[in-house]
Motif scaffolding. Structure first.
Motif, PDB file in Angstrom:
ATOM      1  N   LYS A  38     -16.239 -47.644  -4.424  1.00 34.75           N
ATOM      2  CA  LYS A  38     -16.179 -48.487  -3.243  1.00 34.75           C
ATOM      3  C   LYS A  38     -16.237 -47.590  -2.003  1.00 34.75           C
ATOM      4  O   LYS A  38     -15.509 -46.607  -1.927  1.00 34.75           O
ATOM      5  N   ILE A  39     -17.090 -47.950  -1.056  1.00 25.32           N
ATOM      6  CA  ILE A  39     -17.290 -47.118   0.126  1.00 25.32           C
ATOM      7  C   ILE A  39     -15.962 -46.838   0.812  1.00 25.32           C
ATOM      8  O   ILE A  39     -15.164 -47.736   1.076  1.00 25.32           O
ATOM      9  N   GLU A  40     -15.718 -45.568   1.099  1.00 23.37           N
ATOM     10  CA  GLU A  40     -14.464 -45.122   1.710  1.00 23.37           C
ATOM     11  C   GLU A  40     -14.683 -44.851   3.193  1.00 23.37           C
ATOM     12  O   GLU A  40     -15.535 -44.059   3.572  1.00 23.37           O
ATOM     13  N   LYS A  41     -13.899 -45.545   4.027  1.00 21.84           N
ATOM     14  CA  LYS A  41     -13.985 -45.379   5.477  1.00 21.84           C
ATOM     15  C   LYS A  41     -12.858 -44.519   6.036  1.00 21.84           C
ATOM     16  O   LYS A  41     -12.877 -44.149   7.212  1.00 21.84           O
ATOM     17  N   PHE A  42     -11.853 -44.222   5.221  1.00 18.09           N
ATOM     18  CA  PHE A  42     -10.675 -43.494   5.667  1.00 18.09           C
ATOM     19  C   PHE A  42     -10.076 -44.174   6.899  1.00 18.09           C
ATOM     20  O   PHE A  42      -9.831 -45.370   6.874  1.00 18.09           O
ATOM     21  N   PHE A  43      -9.895 -43.424   7.983  1.00 19.78           N
ATOM     22  CA  PHE A  43      -9.239 -43.963   9.177  1.00 19.78           C
ATOM     23  C   PHE A  43     -10.245 -44.447  10.227  1.00 19.78           C
ATOM     24  O   PHE A  43      -9.866 -44.772  11.353  1.00 19.78           O
ATOM     25  N   MET A  44     -11.523 -44.526   9.893  1.00 16.42           N
ATOM     26  CA  MET A  44     -12.544 -44.819  10.893  1.00 16.42           C
ATOM     27  C   MET A  44     -12.474 -46.246  11.429  1.00 16.42           C
ATOM     28  O   MET A  44     -13.054 -46.544  12.473  1.00 16.42           O
ATOM     29  N   GLU A  45     -11.803 -47.139  10.728  1.00 14.90           N
ATOM     30  CA  GLU A  45     -11.722 -48.517  11.185  1.00 14.90           C
ATOM     31  C   GLU A  45     -10.524 -48.760  12.095  1.00 14.90           C
ATOM     32  O   GLU A  45     -10.262 -49.883  12.493  1.00 14.90           O
ATOM     33  N   GLN A  46      -9.778 -47.717  12.403  1.00 13.65           N
ATOM     34  CA  GLN A  46      -8.714 -47.816  13.391  1.00 13.65           C
ATOM     35  C   GLN A  46      -9.082 -46.923  14.569  1.00 13.65           C
ATOM     36  O   GLN A  46     -10.088 -46.233  14.549  1.00 13.65           O
ATOM     37  N   GLU A  47      -8.282 -46.921  15.607  1.00 10.11           N
ATOM     38  CA  GLU A  47      -8.658 -46.234  16.843  1.00 10.11           C
ATOM     39  C   GLU A  47      -8.216 -44.769  16.880  1.00 10.11           C
ATOM     40  O   GLU A  47      -8.550 -44.058  17.811  1.00 10.11           O
ATOM     41  N   PHE A  48      -7.475 -44.328  15.886  1.00 12.00           N
ATOM     42  CA  PHE A  48      -6.941 -42.972  15.938  1.00 12.00           C
ATOM     43  C   PHE A  48      -6.637 -42.472  14.532  1.00 12.00           C
ATOM     44  O   PHE A  48      -6.669 -43.225  13.558  1.00 12.00           O
ATOM     45  N   TYR A  49      -6.355 -41.180  14.422  1.00 12.39           N
ATOM     46  CA  TYR A  49      -5.833 -40.631  13.179  1.00 12.39           C
ATOM     47  C   TYR A  49      -4.809 -39.565  13.530  1.00 12.39           C
ATOM     48  O   TYR A  49      -4.606 -39.235  14.713  1.00 12.39           O
ATOM     49  N   THR A  50      -4.143 -39.055  12.530  1.00 18.55           N
ATOM     50  CA  THR A  50      -3.052 -38.110  12.773  1.00 18.55           C
ATOM     51  C   THR A  50      -3.278 -36.809  12.015  1.00 18.55           C
ATOM     52  O   THR A  50      -3.987 -36.771  11.008  1.00 18.55           O
ATOM     53  N   LEU A  51      -2.669 -35.764  12.515  1.00 17.05           N
ATOM     54  CA  LEU A  51      -2.727 -34.445  11.889  1.00 17.05           C
ATOM     55  C   LEU A  51      -1.327 -33.848  11.917  1.00 17.05           C
ATOM     56  O   LEU A  51      -0.566 -34.071  12.865  1.00 17.05           O
ATOM     57  N   ILE A  52      -0.992 -33.078  10.897  1.00 13.64           N
ATOM     58  CA  ILE A  52       0.312 -32.422  10.826  1.00 13.64           C
ATOM     59  C   ILE A  52       0.102 -30.914  10.715  1.00 13.64           C
ATOM     60  O   ILE A  52      -0.663 -30.446   9.865  1.00 13.64           O
ATOM     61  N   PHE A  53       0.779 -30.168  11.582  1.00 16.22           N
ATOM     62  CA  PHE A  53       0.709 -28.709  11.556  1.00 16.22           C
ATOM     63  C   PHE A  53       2.114 -28.128  11.624  1.00 16.22           C
ATOM     64  O   PHE A  53       3.057 -28.791  12.074  1.00 16.22           O
ATOM     65  N   ASP A  54       2.226 -26.890  11.189  1.00 13.17           N
ATOM     66  CA  ASP A  54       3.488 -26.164  11.352  1.00 13.17           C
ATOM     67  C   ASP A  54       3.549 -25.481  12.713  1.00 13.17           C
ATOM     68  O   ASP A  54       4.616 -25.334  13.294  1.00 13.17           O
ATOM     69  N   THR A  55       2.388 -25.047  13.207  1.00 16.95           N
ATOM     70  CA  THR A  55       2.324 -24.334  14.487  1.00 16.95           C
ATOM     71  C   THR A  55       1.079 -24.765  15.255  1.00 16.95           C
ATOM     72  O   THR A  55       0.122 -25.302  14.674  1.00 16.95           O
ATOM     73  N   GLU A  56       1.058 -24.505  16.544  1.00 20.33           N
ATOM     74  CA  GLU A  56      -0.108 -24.813  17.361  1.00 20.33           C
ATOM     75  C   GLU A  56      -1.300 -23.944  16.966  1.00 20.33           C
ATOM     76  O   GLU A  56      -2.451 -24.368  17.087  1.00 20.33           O
ATOM     77  N   ASP A  57      -1.039 -22.733  16.488  1.00 17.02           N
ATOM     78  CA  ASP A  57      -2.125 -21.837  16.086  1.00 17.02           C
ATOM     79  C   ASP A  57      -2.970 -22.446  14.962  1.00 17.02           C
ATOM     80  O   ASP A  57      -4.178 -22.187  14.877  1.00 17.02           O
ATOM     81  N   GLN A  58      -2.341 -23.239  14.090  1.00 16.61           N
ATOM     82  CA  GLN A  58      -3.078 -23.835  12.979  1.00 16.61           C
ATOM     83  C   GLN A  58      -4.147 -24.817  13.446  1.00 16.61           C
ATOM     84  O   GLN A  58      -5.090 -25.106  12.710  1.00 16.61           O
ATOM     85  N   MET A  59      -4.022 -25.319  14.659  1.00 17.16           N
ATOM     86  CA  MET A  59      -4.998 -26.266  15.180  1.00 17.16           C
ATOM     87  C   MET A  59      -6.369 -25.623  15.361  1.00 17.16           C
ATOM     88  O   MET A  59      -7.384 -26.311  15.444  1.00 17.16           O
TER      89      MET A  59
END
Length: 293
Positions: A114-135
């Motif tokens: 089944k076609i996967e859209k992930f978070f594309m059908e909402q207005e945003f997504y999230t990311l988790i990092f331990d430090t700003e350098d990881q961005m």
């Protein structure tokens, strides 16, 4: 950056700056596959707004346009094409696709996908990092392994879609499902589940004074000001889009330690808006210590 030592109390312009709780930082990649020819080369009378094209015809239009090789350099560019182009999605999945659910293993055949859209059908997504350098990993064109996590906060489950780059081409190679109890971000996810749903708990989870870096209303061109706000002022600064049921996370190669600090990024999909919240364990409890909009 202009700094101020004053606490932000009753500053009306801050409310205006944070109506949507974000700041324009990194525009999202354009879905190249949706453009057959540059608009300015098509006669005005022949231009047809995409929104007026039936879904089935638009899908065929997108599928007929091959993804440029350059879109495989950055994973984000590939992902936006992968979710928009059904034909490309089928081509970039290793069928039968291995699915690992705890200790059990199965497979998905092409006919059952089944076609996967992930978070594309909402207005945003999230990311988790331990430090700003990881961005900085978001811009790395040398990475060859990326995992998209869909975290079910209520049921404490995580579904991971694993992508690997093979001969320069990104492909979905397997799906892994497990409990959040086995996730390296377990402690933070447990905290966030309550934090996102409980407005009173949010205020209780503020540091004594939260550092805030916000748009400068006197400098509309990338101007920023830095200051602090008190816990009771949180409703004035709170990002609007805080997911409560599902949390997406993309692992670009960042190695998570069971650290006492996490950076949660809320990133707009089509508008380039972004908000960053830094949480730290203070006296045994997760606290919001910094907000960047």
């Amino acid at each position: 950056m202009r700094k101020t030592a004053l606490i932000f109390i009753g500053i009306s312009f801050m409310m205006m700056c944070l109506v949507i709780g974000c700041k324009d930082k990194n525009p999202e990649p354009t879905i190249v596959s949706e453009e057959i020819v540059p608009v300015d080369t098509v006669p005005v009378e022949e231009q047809i707004p995409v929104d007026t094209i039936p879904d089935s015809d638009r899908d065929s239009l997108i599928a007929a346009t091959p993804m440029p090789k350059s879109a495989d350099e950055l994973f984000d560019d590939f992902l936006f094409n992968f979710t928009a182009n059904k034909k490309l999605q089928y081509e970039r999945i290793n069928f039968p696709l291995v699915v690992k659910d705890g200790d059990e293993e199965s497979a998905i055949e092409m006919k059952d996908w089944k076609i996967e859209k992930f978070f594309m059908e909402q207005e945003f997504y999230t990311l988790i990092f331990d430090t700003e350098d990881q961005m900085e990993l978001l811009k790395d064109t040398t990475i060859g392994h990326v995992v998209i996590e869909k975290i079910d906060l209520k049921n404490k489950r995580v579904e991971q879609h694993v992508f690997d780059r093979d001969n320069g081409l990104w492909k979905l190679t397997q799906i892994c499902r497990n409990s959040t109890y086995l996730n390296p971000n377990k402690s933070f996810l447990e905290f966030y589940t309550r934090f996102a749903a409980d407005s009173v708990y949010q205020i209780e989870s503020m540091n004594e004074a939260v550092t805030a870096i916000l748009p400068d209303p006197d400098d509309e061109y990338n101007g920023m000001i830095e200051g602090e706000f008190l816990p009771e002022q949180w409703p004035e600064f709170r990002p609007v889009d805080m997911p409560k049921d599902y949390l997406y996370n993309i692992i670009y190669g960042q190695k998570y330690a069971r650290s006492n600090e996490k950076l949660l990024v809320l990133r707009g999909i089509a508008n380039g808006l972004e908000s960053e919240m830094t949480f730290k364990i203070v006296d045994g409890k997760w606290k919001l210590i910094k907000l960047v909009n």
